[in-house]
Scaffold this motif. Structure first.
Motif, PDB file in Angstrom:
ATOM      1  N   ILE A 130     -13.490   0.847  -0.382  1.00 26.52           N
ATOM      2  CA  ILE A 130     -12.831  -0.344   0.186  1.00 26.52           C
ATOM      3  C   ILE A 130     -13.031  -0.387   1.707  1.00 26.52           C
ATOM      4  CG2 ILE A 130     -10.597  -1.492   0.572  1.00 26.52           C
ATOM      5  CD1 ILE A 130     -11.420  -1.619  -2.382  1.00 26.52           C
ATOM      6  N   GLU A 165     -12.148  -9.749  -4.535  1.00 24.42           N
ATOM      7  CA  GLU A 165     -10.921  -9.332  -5.235  1.00 24.42           C
ATOM      8  C   GLU A 165     -10.471 -10.442  -6.192  1.00 24.42           C
ATOM      9  OE1 GLU A 165      -7.299  -9.060  -2.759  1.00 24.42           O
ATOM     10  OE2 GLU A 165      -6.778  -7.204  -3.808  1.00 24.42           O
ATOM     11  N   THR A 215      -2.654  -3.352  -8.769  1.00 22.58           N
ATOM     12  CA  THR A 215      -3.348  -4.299  -7.894  1.00 22.58           C
ATOM     13  C   THR A 215      -3.402  -3.748  -6.471  1.00 22.58           C
ATOM     14  OG1 THR A 215      -1.249  -5.393  -7.420  1.00 22.58           O
ATOM     15  CG2 THR A 215      -2.548  -6.280  -9.246  1.00 22.58           C
ATOM     16  N   GLY A 254      -2.532  -4.071  -2.500  1.00 26.56           N
ATOM     17  CA  GLY A 254      -1.313  -4.574  -1.863  1.00 26.56           C
ATOM     18  C   GLY A 254      -1.401  -6.006  -1.361  1.00 26.56           C
ATOM     19  N   GLY A 255      -2.633  -6.491  -1.142  1.00 26.50           N
ATOM     20  CA  GLY A 255      -2.789  -7.838  -0.604  1.00 26.50           C
ATOM     21  C   GLY A 255      -3.039  -8.895  -1.669  1.00 26.50           C
ATOM     22  N   ARG A 314     -11.483 -10.340   0.008  1.00 25.64           N
ATOM     23  CA  ARG A 314     -10.479 -11.156  -0.708  1.00 25.64           C
ATOM     24  C   ARG A 314     -11.146 -12.035  -1.775  1.00 25.64           C
ATOM     25  NH1 ARG A 314      -6.284  -8.135   0.023  1.00 25.64           N
ATOM     26  NH2 ARG A 314      -5.837  -7.780   2.203  1.00 25.64           N
ATOM     27  N   PRO A 339      -8.021   0.241   5.448  1.00 25.54           N
ATOM     28  CA  PRO A 339      -8.483  -0.361   6.702  1.00 25.54           C
ATOM     29  C   PRO A 339      -7.391  -1.082   7.490  1.00 25.54           C
ATOM     30  CG  PRO A 339      -9.583  -1.361   4.785  1.00 25.54           C
ATOM     31  CD  PRO A 339      -8.800  -0.217   4.295  1.00 25.54           C
ATOM     32  N   LEU A 340      -6.388  -1.636   6.808  1.00 22.50           N
ATOM     33  CA  LEU A 340      -5.368  -2.402   7.529  1.00 22.50           C
ATOM     34  C   LEU A 340      -4.333  -1.513   8.215  1.00 22.50           C
ATOM     35  CD1 LEU A 340      -4.755  -5.328   5.004  1.00 22.50           C
ATOM     36  CD2 LEU A 340      -6.235  -5.281   7.007  1.00 22.50           C
ATOM     37  N   LYS A 375       1.561   2.383  -6.929  1.00 19.46           N
ATOM     38  CA  LYS A 375       1.094   1.561  -8.063  1.00 19.46           C
ATOM     39  C   LYS A 375       0.125   2.340  -8.959  1.00 19.46           C
ATOM     40  CE  LYS A 375      -0.124  -1.053  -4.940  1.00 19.46           C
ATOM     41  NZ  LYS A 375      -0.535  -1.812  -3.801  1.00 19.46           N
ATOM     42  N   ARG A 395       5.144  -9.665   3.913  1.00 21.17           N
ATOM     43  CA  ARG A 395       4.756  -9.764   2.501  1.00 21.17           C
ATOM     44  C   ARG A 395       5.906  -9.698   1.501  1.00 21.17           C
ATOM     45  NH1 ARG A 395      -0.648  -6.066   2.026  1.00 21.17           N
ATOM     46  NH2 ARG A 395      -2.060  -7.444   3.173  1.00 21.17           N
ATOM     47  N   MET A 443       0.851  -1.207   0.000  1.00 21.72           N
ATOM     48  CA  MET A 443       0.000   0.000   0.000  1.00 21.72           C
ATOM     49  C   MET A 443       0.884   1.254   0.000  1.00 21.72           C
ATOM     50  SD  MET A 443      -2.691  -1.076   3.007  1.00 21.72           S
ATOM     51  CE  MET A 443      -1.730  -2.330   3.861  1.00 21.72           C
TER      52      MET A 443
HETATM   53  C1  S3P Z   1      -4.746  -3.850   0.862  1.00 20.33           C
HETATM   54  C2  S3P Z   1      -4.359  -2.853   0.003  1.00 20.33           C
HETATM   55  C3  S3P Z   1      -5.286  -1.879  -0.554  1.00 20.33           C
HETATM   56  C4  S3P Z   1      -6.698  -2.474  -0.637  1.00 20.33           C
HETATM   57  C5  S3P Z   1      -7.111  -2.987   0.695  1.00 20.33           C
HETATM   58  C6  S3P Z   1      -6.167  -4.079   1.216  1.00 20.33           C
HETATM   59  C7  S3P Z   1      -3.708  -4.751   1.431  1.00 20.33           C
HETATM   60  O1  S3P Z   1      -4.861  -1.487  -1.854  1.00 20.33           O
HETATM   61  O2  S3P Z   1      -6.769  -3.484  -1.602  1.00 20.33           O
HETATM   62  O3  S3P Z   1      -7.158  -1.906   1.592  1.00 20.33           O
HETATM   63  O4  S3P Z   1      -4.052  -5.800   1.989  1.00 20.33           O
HETATM   64  O5  S3P Z   1      -2.506  -4.413   1.303  1.00 20.33           O
HETATM   65  P1  S3P Z   1      -3.612  -0.472  -2.120  1.00 20.33           P
HETATM   66  O6  S3P Z   1      -2.365  -1.301  -2.149  1.00 20.33           O
HETATM   67  O7  S3P Z   1      -3.925   0.113  -3.455  1.00 20.33           O
HETATM   68  O8  S3P Z   1      -3.633   0.524  -1.041  1.00 20.33           O
END
Ligand code: S3P
Length: 174
Positions: free
Chosen positions: A46, A62, A79, A81-82, A59, A120-121, A16, A138, A12
């Motif tokens: 999100i 996604e 994409t 980050g997760g 997830r 949120p994370l 990107k 990660r 995040m």
């Molecule tokens: C997440 C990254 C976020 C988004 C969500 C979860 C993650 O996207 O998909 O909050 O788990 O790293 P960005 O990488 O665009 O912030």
């Protein structure tokens, strides 16, 4: 083999979306951001999706979006980050995409997102520690799935994009 898409993975706040938009413009590709795609489909942010349905639901959603995105051609894909948490996501993205990992130090990530409340994370008091901890978990996955690692330190967005085009873009025009 030259693949039709360029897929950006990374933590995040590593840029990107910003890098992806400019890269797409320079290559004449279409840009797509998987988080924005999800938000538009569900008509929710999100953070609202996490709050209302939880991370597991996000997830799964996604993953379905990644399957759709994986079928496109001539796209630069940013994409979430997760995305690397599910290896099936990467398998879909690699079918037609070269995967680039934007590798940015946690301190710069922190600077980029310290005032952002949309993730949120990272809604914790000590954001830098949370970034370092999650990035440590990660990073091996980002590195393992990357076809190319783009190391970013003090580079500007213009530099990063020029570097990417040099590495993967040049032969697309031959
Ligand atoms: C997440 C990254 C976020 C988004 C969500 C979860 C993650 O996207 O998909 O909050 O788990 O790293 P960005 O990488 O665009 O912030």
């Amino acid at each position: 083999m030259i693949k039709p898409n360029i897929v950006l993975i990374g933590f995040m706040g590593c840029g990107k979306t910003t890098v992806g938009k400019l890269l797409a413009k320079k290559l004449g590709f279409t840009f797509i951001d998987s988080d924005t795609f999800i938000e538009n489909k569900l008509n929710m942010k999100i953070s609202q999706i996490f709050e209302k349905y939880g991370e597991k639901y996000f997830r799964e959603y996604e993953h379905n979006i990644i399957i759709e995105i994986g079928k496109l051609n001539n796209h630069v894909v940013a994409t979430g980050g997760g995305v690397i948490k599910d290896k099936k996501n990467i398998a879909e993205l690699k079918k037609k995409g070269i995967v680039l990992y934007l590798n940015m130090p946690p301190e710069r990530i922190y600077t980029n997102i310290k005032d952002d409340n949309s993730r949120p994370l990272l809604q914790v008091d000590d954001k830098l520690s949370a970034i370092i901890e999650l990035l440590n978990q990660r990073k091996p996955l980002y590195e393992m799935y990357a076809d190319v690692i783009i190391d970013i330190k003090d580079d500007t967005v213009d530099n990063i994009v020029a570097n990417i085009i040099e590495i993967v873009g040049g032969d697309r025009f031959e």
